[in-house]
Design a protein around this motif. Sequence first.
Motif, PDB file in Angstrom:
ATOM      1  N   ARG A 165       0.813  -1.222   0.000  1.00  0.00           N
ATOM      2  CA  ARG A 165       0.000   0.000   0.000  1.00  0.00           C
ATOM      3  C   ARG A 165       0.845   1.270   0.000  1.00  0.00           C
ATOM      4  O   ARG A 165       0.311   2.367  -0.154  1.00  0.00           O
ATOM      5  N   GLY A 166       2.146   1.163   0.201  1.00  0.00           N
ATOM      6  CA  GLY A 166       2.999   2.351   0.193  1.00  0.00           C
ATOM      7  C   GLY A 166       3.119   2.979   1.566  1.00  0.00           C
ATOM      8  O   GLY A 166       2.473   2.558   2.528  1.00  0.00           O
ATOM      9  N   PRO A 167       3.961   4.007   1.698  1.00  0.00           N
ATOM     10  CA  PRO A 167       4.228   4.607   3.006  1.00  0.00           C
ATOM     11  C   PRO A 167       3.010   5.264   3.630  1.00  0.00           C
ATOM     12  O   PRO A 167       2.152   5.796   2.936  1.00  0.00           O
ATOM     13  N   ALA A 168       2.944   5.191   4.955  1.00  0.00           N
ATOM     14  CA  ALA A 168       1.834   5.779   5.709  1.00  0.00           C
ATOM     15  C   ALA A 168       2.354   6.867   6.628  1.00  0.00           C
ATOM     16  O   ALA A 168       3.564   6.993   6.853  1.00  0.00           O
ATOM     17  N   SER A 169       1.426   7.659   7.153  1.00  0.00           N
ATOM     18  CA  SER A 169       1.802   8.783   8.020  1.00  0.00           C
ATOM     19  C   SER A 169       0.929   8.821   9.259  1.00  0.00           C
ATOM     20  O   SER A 169      -0.280   8.573   9.195  1.00  0.00           O
ATOM     21  N   ILE A 170       1.558   9.130  10.388  1.00  0.00           N
ATOM     22  CA  ILE A 170       0.838   9.504  11.609  1.00  0.00           C
ATOM     23  C   ILE A 170       1.256  10.930  11.930  1.00  0.00           C
ATOM     24  O   ILE A 170       2.419  11.183  12.253  1.00  0.00           O
ATOM     25  N   ALA A 171       0.346  11.866  11.786  1.00  0.00           N
ATOM     26  CA  ALA A 171       0.631  13.283  12.043  1.00  0.00           C
ATOM     27  C   ALA A 171      -0.059  13.697  13.334  1.00  0.00           C
ATOM     28  O   ALA A 171      -1.248  13.446  13.522  1.00  0.00           O
ATOM     29  N   ILE A 172       0.705  14.317  14.216  1.00  0.00           N
ATOM     30  CA  ILE A 172       0.199  14.714  15.531  1.00  0.00           C
ATOM     31  C   ILE A 172       0.234  16.235  15.634  1.00  0.00           C
ATOM     32  O   ILE A 172       1.276  16.855  15.434  1.00  0.00           O
ATOM     33  N   MET A 173      -0.920  16.817  15.928  1.00  0.00           N
ATOM     34  CA  MET A 173      -1.019  18.273  16.035  1.00  0.00           C
ATOM     35  C   MET A 173      -0.591  18.706  17.427  1.00  0.00           C
ATOM     36  O   MET A 173      -1.312  18.499  18.409  1.00  0.00           O
ATOM     37  N   SER A 174       0.582  19.299  17.515  1.00  0.00           N
ATOM     38  CA  SER A 174       1.053  19.857  18.781  1.00  0.00           C
ATOM     39  C   SER A 174       0.737  21.347  18.785  1.00  0.00           C
ATOM     40  O   SER A 174      -0.367  21.751  18.421  1.00  0.00           O
ATOM     41  N   SER A 175       1.682  22.165  19.147  1.00  0.00           N
ATOM     42  CA  SER A 175       1.483  23.616  19.245  1.00  0.00           C
ATOM     43  C   SER A 175       2.845  24.229  19.509  1.00  0.00           C
ATOM     44  O   SER A 175       3.760  23.564  20.000  1.00  0.00           O
ATOM     45  N   GLN A 176       2.984  25.525  19.197  1.00  0.00           N
ATOM     46  CA  GLN A 176       4.222  26.184  19.609  1.00  0.00           C
ATOM     47  C   GLN A 176       4.356  26.171  21.121  1.00  0.00           C
ATOM     48  O   GLN A 176       5.468  26.264  21.658  1.00  0.00           O
ATOM     49  N   ALA A 177       3.231  25.987  21.830  1.00  0.00           N
ATOM     50  CA  ALA A 177       3.275  25.804  23.285  1.00  0.00           C
ATOM     51  C   ALA A 177       3.813  24.427  23.646  1.00  0.00           C
ATOM     52  O   ALA A 177       4.018  24.139  24.826  1.00  0.00           O
ATOM     53  N   GLY A 178       4.036  23.583  22.647  1.00  0.00           N
ATOM     54  CA  GLY A 178       4.701  22.304  22.850  1.00  0.00           C
ATOM     55  C   GLY A 178       6.191  22.402  22.569  1.00  0.00           C
ATOM     56  O   GLY A 178       6.907  21.396  22.619  1.00  0.00           O
ATOM     57  N   GLN A 179       6.662  23.605  22.262  1.00  0.00           N
ATOM     58  CA  GLN A 179       8.093  23.856  22.048  1.00  0.00           C
ATOM     59  C   GLN A 179       8.665  24.790  23.106  1.00  0.00           C
ATOM     60  O   GLN A 179       9.839  24.713  23.445  1.00  0.00           O
ATOM     61  N   VAL A 180       7.824  25.672  23.611  1.00  0.00           N
ATOM     62  CA  VAL A 180       8.259  26.603  24.654  1.00  0.00           C
ATOM     63  C   VAL A 180       7.072  26.894  25.569  1.00  0.00           C
ATOM     64  O   VAL A 180       5.947  27.064  25.103  1.00  0.00           O
ATOM     65  N   GLY A 181       7.319  26.892  26.870  1.00  0.00           N
ATOM     66  CA  GLY A 181       6.252  27.169  27.823  1.00  0.00           C
ATOM     67  C   GLY A 181       6.190  28.645  28.159  1.00  0.00           C
ATOM     68  O   GLY A 181       7.218  29.309  28.267  1.00  0.00           O
ATOM     69  N   ILE A 182       4.964  29.159  28.304  1.00  0.00           N
ATOM     70  CA  ILE A 182       4.802  30.554  28.719  1.00  0.00           C
ATOM     71  C   ILE A 182       3.733  30.652  29.804  1.00  0.00           C
ATOM     72  O   ILE A 182       2.993  29.701  30.059  1.00  0.00           O
ATOM     73  N   TYR A 183       3.673  31.805  30.399  1.00  0.00           N
ATOM     74  CA  TYR A 183       2.765  32.078  31.516  1.00  0.00           C
ATOM     75  C   TYR A 183       1.323  31.680  31.162  1.00  0.00           C
ATOM     76  O   TYR A 183       0.810  32.038  30.110  1.00  0.00           O
ATOM     77  N   GLY A 184       0.683  30.947  32.072  1.00  0.00           N
ATOM     78  CA  GLY A 184      -0.720  30.570  31.894  1.00  0.00           C
ATOM     79  C   GLY A 184      -0.930  29.307  31.090  1.00  0.00           C
ATOM     80  O   GLY A 184      -2.070  28.861  30.924  1.00  0.00           O
ATOM     81  N   TYR A 185       0.169  28.710  30.581  1.00  0.00           N
ATOM     82  CA  TYR A 185       0.055  27.521  29.732  1.00  0.00           C
ATOM     83  C   TYR A 185       0.619  26.274  30.419  1.00  0.00           C
ATOM     84  O   TYR A 185       0.960  25.298  29.771  1.00  0.00           O
ATOM     85  N   THR A 186       0.730  26.291  31.746  1.00  0.00           N
ATOM     86  CA  THR A 186       1.425  25.207  32.438  1.00  0.00           C
ATOM     87  C   THR A 186       0.845  23.834  32.091  1.00  0.00           C
ATOM     88  O   THR A 186       1.578  22.927  31.674  1.00  0.00           O
ATOM     89  N   ALA A 187      -0.442  23.668  32.242  1.00  0.00           N
ATOM     90  CA  ALA A 187      -1.058  22.371  31.969  1.00  0.00           C
ATOM     91  C   ALA A 187      -1.087  22.072  30.470  1.00  0.00           C
ATOM     92  O   ALA A 187      -0.807  20.950  30.042  1.00  0.00           O
ATOM     93  N   TYR A 188      -1.429  23.080  29.691  1.00  0.00           N
ATOM     94  CA  TYR A 188      -1.519  22.876  28.233  1.00  0.00           C
ATOM     95  C   TYR A 188      -0.154  22.523  27.648  1.00  0.00           C
ATOM     96  O   TYR A 188      -0.031  21.582  26.862  1.00  0.00           O
TER      97      TYR A 188
END
Length: 327
Positions: A165-188
């Motif tokens: 069937r050829g190559p497959a993909s699993i794409a996961i939607m993160s966020s720039q908040a998944g690269q750097v943490g900022i005020y008010g985003y602790t849990a997210y």
Amino acid sequence: MADQNTVILSLLILLPFSLLFILYLIVRPRSLTIPIKNRHVFITGGSSGIGLSLAHRFASEGARVSILARDLRKLEEAKEAIRLSTGIDVSIFSADVRDFNAVKKAIEDAGPIDVLVCNQGVFTPQELELQSLDEIKFMIDVNVMGTFHLIKAALPLMKKDRKSRGPASIAIMSSQAGQVGIYGYTAYSASKFALRGMAEALQHEVIADDIHVSLIFPPDTDTPGLEEENKRRPELTTIIADSSGMMKADEVAKKSIDGIKKGSFIIPCNLEGVLLSIATAGLSPQRSYLMAFVEVLAAGPVRLIGLCFQWNWYGSIEKWHSKRKRT
């Protein structure tokens, strides 16, 4: 002396080409193309925002699209909107990603998946001290456990007959908040940072099955979810987050699909995202030896830029608290 200068100049010229050649040899996984036309794309959070834009674009490129969300009414509206704009019918599935059995049934009913886009996500910004544990658990359950549920349910059928069937993909939607943490985003941020560790380890596990993992890092995106978020955002969060640009959902969808087609592990969506991706590259997979070359050369300067951002953010925090003390 002239001969010495010539030797030094020759070395300076040769060094970049030598580095490029070394990177060409060692960069893994190798580059590839993941086809979209006539393939089954399964998108969660597909009834609105980025997910709906992804569904429109994938359908217009000839994919067989399935979308999953909780609200059946919104799913039916999304299906009609896609049909009107593309002339293509998509399949819809109503399920809560927190319920593994419901997710498993939806995926089995949808059939083998070639491109899985884990796009679901919830976000309630607030300081950790003030945020309820129920809200924190809800974000973790949807953003992290929901992604585990989707991938675990989809993998058996994704792996089946994959060579033919050829190559497959699993794409996961993160966020720039998944690269750097900022005020008010602790849990997210905790929920989005977790996706990176998941994706890096998962890529090791599924590469032999010709399944390729992508992490998408959009900035603030003009969606109904952002409107709700802004109602709860702490003032300091808004001050800091305003240093980042906002994108339209369709722009994020286009960047995402372009990256998925290339099998890119990290998919930034704007210039700031590119800089964050370089700054946080670490031990992440990199398919492009040219991008690896940029990462190696730019790591130091980008770190300096990052420190400038931190200086600005901590300055904003200090000013905000000083202002509060005076009032």
